[in-house]
Write a protein that holds these residues in place. Structure first.
Motif, PDB file in Angstrom:
ATOM      1  N   GLY A  17       0.814  -1.212   0.000  1.00 41.06           N
ATOM      2  CA  GLY A  17       0.000   0.000   0.000  1.00 41.06           C
ATOM      3  C   GLY A  17       0.843   1.255   0.000  1.00 41.06           C
ATOM      4  N   ALA A  18       2.085   1.131  -0.444  1.00 42.36           N
ATOM      5  CA  ALA A  18       3.007   2.273  -0.464  1.00 42.36           C
ATOM      6  C   ALA A  18       2.527   3.339  -1.442  1.00 42.36           C
ATOM      7  CB  ALA A  18       4.405   1.803  -0.852  1.00 42.36           C
ATOM      8  N   SER A  19       2.793   4.589  -1.081  1.00 42.02           N
ATOM      9  CA  SER A  19       2.446   5.718  -1.941  1.00 42.02           C
ATOM     10  C   SER A  19       3.716   6.410  -2.411  1.00 42.02           C
ATOM     11  CB  SER A  19       1.566   6.706  -1.179  1.00 42.02           C
ATOM     12  OG  SER A  19       1.416   7.911  -1.914  1.00 42.02           O
ATOM     13  N   LYS A  24       2.028  11.734   2.391  1.00 41.95           N
ATOM     14  CA  LYS A  24       0.962  10.880   2.893  1.00 41.95           C
ATOM     15  C   LYS A  24       1.524   9.877   3.899  1.00 41.95           C
ATOM     16  CE  LYS A  24      -1.973  10.972  -1.253  1.00 41.95           C
ATOM     17  NZ  LYS A  24      -2.590  10.117  -2.309  1.00 41.95           N
ATOM     18  N   THR A  25       0.669   9.421   4.806  1.00 40.40           N
ATOM     19  CA  THR A  25       1.100   8.401   5.768  1.00 40.40           C
ATOM     20  C   THR A  25       1.657   7.183   5.049  1.00 40.40           C
ATOM     21  OG1 THR A  25      -0.537   9.116   7.405  1.00 40.40           O
ATOM     22  CG2 THR A  25       0.329   6.882   7.638  1.00 40.40           C
ATOM     23  N   SER A  26       1.004   6.780   3.953  1.00 45.90           N
ATOM     24  CA  SER A  26       1.443   5.592   3.221  1.00 45.90           C
ATOM     25  C   SER A  26       2.727   5.834   2.433  1.00 45.90           C
ATOM     26  CB  SER A  26       0.339   5.115   2.271  1.00 45.90           C
ATOM     27  OG  SER A  26      -0.082   6.176   1.422  1.00 45.90           O
ATOM     28  N   ASN A  46       2.184  -1.760  -4.853  1.00 44.41           N
ATOM     29  CA  ASN A  46       1.071  -0.883  -5.214  1.00 44.41           C
ATOM     30  C   ASN A  46       0.735  -1.160  -6.679  1.00 44.41           C
ATOM     31  OD1 ASN A  46      -0.622   1.249  -6.021  1.00 44.41           O
ATOM     32  ND2 ASN A  46       0.321   2.688  -4.576  1.00 44.41           N
ATOM     33  N   LEU A  74      -0.128  -0.946   4.909  1.00 47.18           N
ATOM     34  CA  LEU A  74      -0.672   0.406   5.014  1.00 47.18           C
ATOM     35  C   LEU A  74      -2.076   0.506   4.431  1.00 47.18           C
ATOM     36  CD1 LEU A  74       2.617   2.137   3.857  1.00 47.18           C
ATOM     37  CD2 LEU A  74       1.698   2.181   6.171  1.00 47.18           C
ATOM     38  N   LEU A  75      -2.794  -0.598   4.427  1.00 49.81           N
ATOM     39  CA  LEU A  75      -4.140  -0.643   3.861  1.00 49.81           C
ATOM     40  C   LEU A  75      -5.184  -0.440   4.952  1.00 49.81           C
ATOM     41  CD1 LEU A  75      -3.573  -3.828   1.672  1.00 49.81           C
ATOM     42  CD2 LEU A  75      -3.380  -1.437   0.939  1.00 49.81           C
ATOM     43  N   THR A  80      -6.727  -5.208   4.668  1.00 50.41           N
ATOM     44  CA  THR A  80      -5.559  -5.717   5.377  1.00 50.41           C
ATOM     45  C   THR A  80      -5.618  -7.229   5.557  1.00 50.41           C
ATOM     46  OG1 THR A  80      -5.056  -3.650   6.541  1.00 50.41           O
ATOM     47  CG2 THR A  80      -4.384  -5.699   7.619  1.00 50.41           C
ATOM     48  N   ALA A 144       5.648   4.933  10.426  1.00 49.49           N
ATOM     49  CA  ALA A 144       5.147   6.122   9.734  1.00 49.49           C
ATOM     50  C   ALA A 144       5.083   7.312  10.674  1.00 49.49           C
ATOM     51  CB  ALA A 144       3.759   5.836   9.167  1.00 49.49           C
TER      52      ALA A 144
END
Length: 701
Positions: A17-19, A24-26, A46, A74-75, A80, A144
């Motif tokens: 779930g990486a951004s 962003k938190t992710s 992702n 990070l979902l 999750t 995070a």
């Protein structure tokens, strides 16, 4: 390599779930891993990105080139579960689940949390509802937390385990500002799998950790927690715990945060005491005390010198130390002479404590010499140096002077910084000198060092022999009347006062003549435990008055309860004895013996302490009981206060041990038990139970 070891020192990390957006938190975990020097392999997952921060991005877990040691998930809560299932299927060592929406939200969330545990199969899980883990020893930031935005994080000897992710970040940033370094920081949060005990156990084995700090909301597995704490004690690693939820509102907030039931706060005191854990009374203590203990200097006694160049600040420290139970004697003749040789004239006050060396803040050479003289003095076990305005103007010089005075090992040297000077505190801490911003913190730190010293001197006691369950089974159930309750206590070695059960005037008169000249008359009922409240107790009655008084008591009890009593107790009058209360207290944290001032004022005075019973049926020791007695404010009444006869404390200790054996032997069958009062006669004359309550459930299987 176990999943827990991989979690603490992974060679590869997947971020599910990486951004690509580090705001962003992710997007933070990958950015922080690279910023703080993680040298292992990073795998973003992702389906909507080809690469993130120059790293190849994978569409799903099954596409990863290897099973990662750790995955940060990070979902949201719904997605999750599937990600965790897939990670477990490919052999991932551990998963860190940041999502909320689990047991902290109620029954639906608790069900979701159980499903999460099932999805993980044999894979270890940190969380859910966690902010992650930070290993500063090895530069591994699996988190995070916004506290990782800092450019430089100092590693050090303090390991932190927190049940709150926000508190992890708060202590990391506060520690950095104070120059206090951490080895590992772990947020356990909802603890679906890995909990406080797991990480205490791991930190006990960690060579980079000298002190363990805990932020506790609730302890879900007291047995494992106690075992891990004892392991840390055997390894010579002190534990400092801050338990939130001491007030009713705080307890509700803590329970709602992690979705766990908590024991009463006094039971936490008993648990920490039994486990050798120092309890931090304030949140700031959770930094201050570990920083002092991490210096690894032994406090051999309670004699402290305060060296100051500012009188007011020295007085503040002296007052705080006095309240914490430390002695501040004036310098002995030899020490005073050596100090006077340093600084002549009327500017210094060297014949008292605090020792006022006015020019020391301006002359590092003078300060070094004064510190050396005091540390070498046989009159003192520790030294507190007050840093005033002149010292904080040049913190590096001041820190250098203090550091130069520190030999290997030796006496504790602490600094109190009087002005608002956080930079000075940071510099001193980085130089190995514990520095404090409040005088009360100095007292708390030294008190903790003294407690750890006492614990180390006693050593970690081996488990006492397991209590035999001989005669443990009782065929009785329900609330026993007083006579039957005391008969139960007598089976385990606690004698009762002389007494006779009566049902008529004639029996009462005969009993009084045998036990008199004056006696006690009581209602005998298993249904009414607070007999005084319904007129069911009369004391100091002459033999000839017992019959009429019994008839009056029967009328009084019937008026209060609507039930006509059938049985009464006639007891001997006991005088000249101390009155103690003994009780069994059951709690999610374990079973404890309540011990304190007894009699009719027990609930008013509330001078009691709790002794947590050891695990696995091991017995309390006489030393533990005596230490508990000495904690009571009313201990002097047992110890010959103002010419009173000394009470038979050895017999009292044996009675407490017997009561504890009963509680352990009966186990879950014993619902409630209390002796109040237990008369403690003068030394050599023993103890006897004057009143008792016992409630038994079904016999143990």
């Amino acid at each position: 390599m176990s999943g827990l070891r991989k979690l603490l020192r992974p060679a590869s990390v997947a971020v599910v779930g990486a951004s690509a957006d580090p705001a962003k938190t992710s997007g933070r975990p990958i950015a922080y891993l690279r910023k703080h020097g993680f040298s292992g392999r990073i795998y973003p997952v992702n389906p909507n990105a080809r690469e993130i921060d120059g790293l190849a991005c994978y569409p799903d877990v099954s596409s990863l080139p290897e099973a990662p040691d750790v995955a940060i998930v990070l979902l949201g809560a719904q997605r999750t579960q599937q990600a965790v299932r897939e990670l477990a299927a490919i052999g991932t060592g551990a998963a860190i689940v940041l999502a909320s929406g689990y047991s902290e939200t109620g029954e639906a969330g608790a069900r979701r949390q159980r499903e999460l545990r099932e999805a993980a199969a044999g894979m270890r899980i940190l969380g859910p509802n966690t902010i992650g883990l930070v290993n500063l020893t090895d530069g591994i930031t699996l988190s995070a937390s916004g506290a990782l935005e800092a450019d430089h994080l100092v590693s050090g000897p303090v390991g932190l385990v927190s049940q709150s992710g926000g508190i992890l970040g708060a202590l990391l940033s506060r520690g950095a500002a104070r120059g206090i370094g951490f080895s590992k920081l772990i947020s356990t949060s909802n603890e679906v799998d890995l909990d406080l005990a797991d990480f205490i156990d791991a930190l006990a084995d960690d060579p980079a950790t000298r002190v363990i700090a805990l932020y506790v909301e609730s302890i879900r597995n007291p047995r494992a927690f106690r075992a891990a704490a004892r392991k840390a004690a055997r390894m010579g690693k002190p534990i400092v715990a801050f338990k939130v939820g001491r007030s009713e509102s705080g307890a509700r907030a803590a329970a709602s945060h992690t979705g766990a039931l908590a024991g009463t706060d006094r039971m936490y005191d008993a648990l920490f005491d039994e486990s050798g854990i120092v309890r931090a009374q304030t949140f700031s203590d959770l930094l201050d005390i570990p920083a002092a203990l991490a210096s690894a200097r032994q406090l051999a006694g309670r004699r402290v010198a305060v060296l100051t160049s500012t009188g007011g600040a020295g007085t503040l420290v002296a007052d705080a130390l006095g309240l914490a139970g430390f002695e501040l004697a004036a310098p002995d003749a030899r020490t005073g002479q050596a100090l006077r040789a340093l600084q002549s004239g009327d500017l210094a006050a060297l014949d008292r404590n605090p020792i006022d060396v006015t020019l020391a803040g301006l002359r590092p050479d003078l300060l070094r010499s004064a510190i050396r003289i005091v540390l070498e003095s046989e009159s003192y076990d520790a030294l507190v140096v007050v840093v005033g305005s002149s010292g904080v103007a040049q913190p590096e010089l001041m820190a250098g002077a203090l550091k130069d005075s520190l030999g290997p090992g030796g006496k504790p040297l602490l600094a109190y910084i009087s002005p608002h000077a956080p930079r000075a505190a940071e510099v001193l801490s980085r130089h190995g000198v514990p520095a404090f911003l409040a005088p009360e913190s100095v007292g708390a730190a030294l008190a903790a060092m003294w407690r750890v010293r006492q614990r180390d001197a006693l050593g970690v006691a081996e488990a006492a022999p397991v209590v035999a369950r001989v005669m443990a089974r009782s065929d009785e159930t329900g609330s026993l009347d007083e006579a039957r309750a005391k008969a139960l206590f007598a089976r385990f070695g606690i004698a009762a006062v002389r007494e006779i059960v009566v049902r008529s005037d004639a029996e009462a008169g005969e009993a009084a003549r045998r036990l008199g000249p004056r006696v006690v008359l009581k209602l005998l009922s298993g249904a009414i435990t607070h007999k005084s409240d319904v007129g069911g107790v009369a004391v100091n009655i002459a033999c000839e008055e017992v019959g009429p008084r019994m008839r009056q008591m029967a009328r009084d009890v019937q008026r209060h309860t609507g039930v006509a009593p059938a049985s009464f107790l006639v007891q001997e009058m006991v005088s000249g004895a101390a009155e103690v209360i003994l009780g069994v207290h059951k709690d999610p944290l374990g079973t404890a013996i309540l011990l304190g001032m007894g009699g009719v004022v027990a609930e008013l005075v509330r001078d009691t302490t709790l002794l947590l019973l050891p695990q696995d049926g091991a017995a309390l020791t006489p030393e533990q009981v005596e230490a508990a007695l000495r904690r009571l404010k009313t201990w002097p009444l047992l110890d010959g206060y103002r010419g009173r006869d000394r009470a038979d404390v050895p017999a009292l200790i044996e009675a407490v041990l017997a009561f504890a054996r009963m509680a352990q032997a009966l186990g879950d069958q014993l619902v409630e038990a209390e002796i109040n009062p237990l008369f403690v006669r003068p030394l050599g004359q023993g103890v006897c139970a004057a009143d008792g309550v016992a409630v038994l459930g079904g016999p143990p299987g």
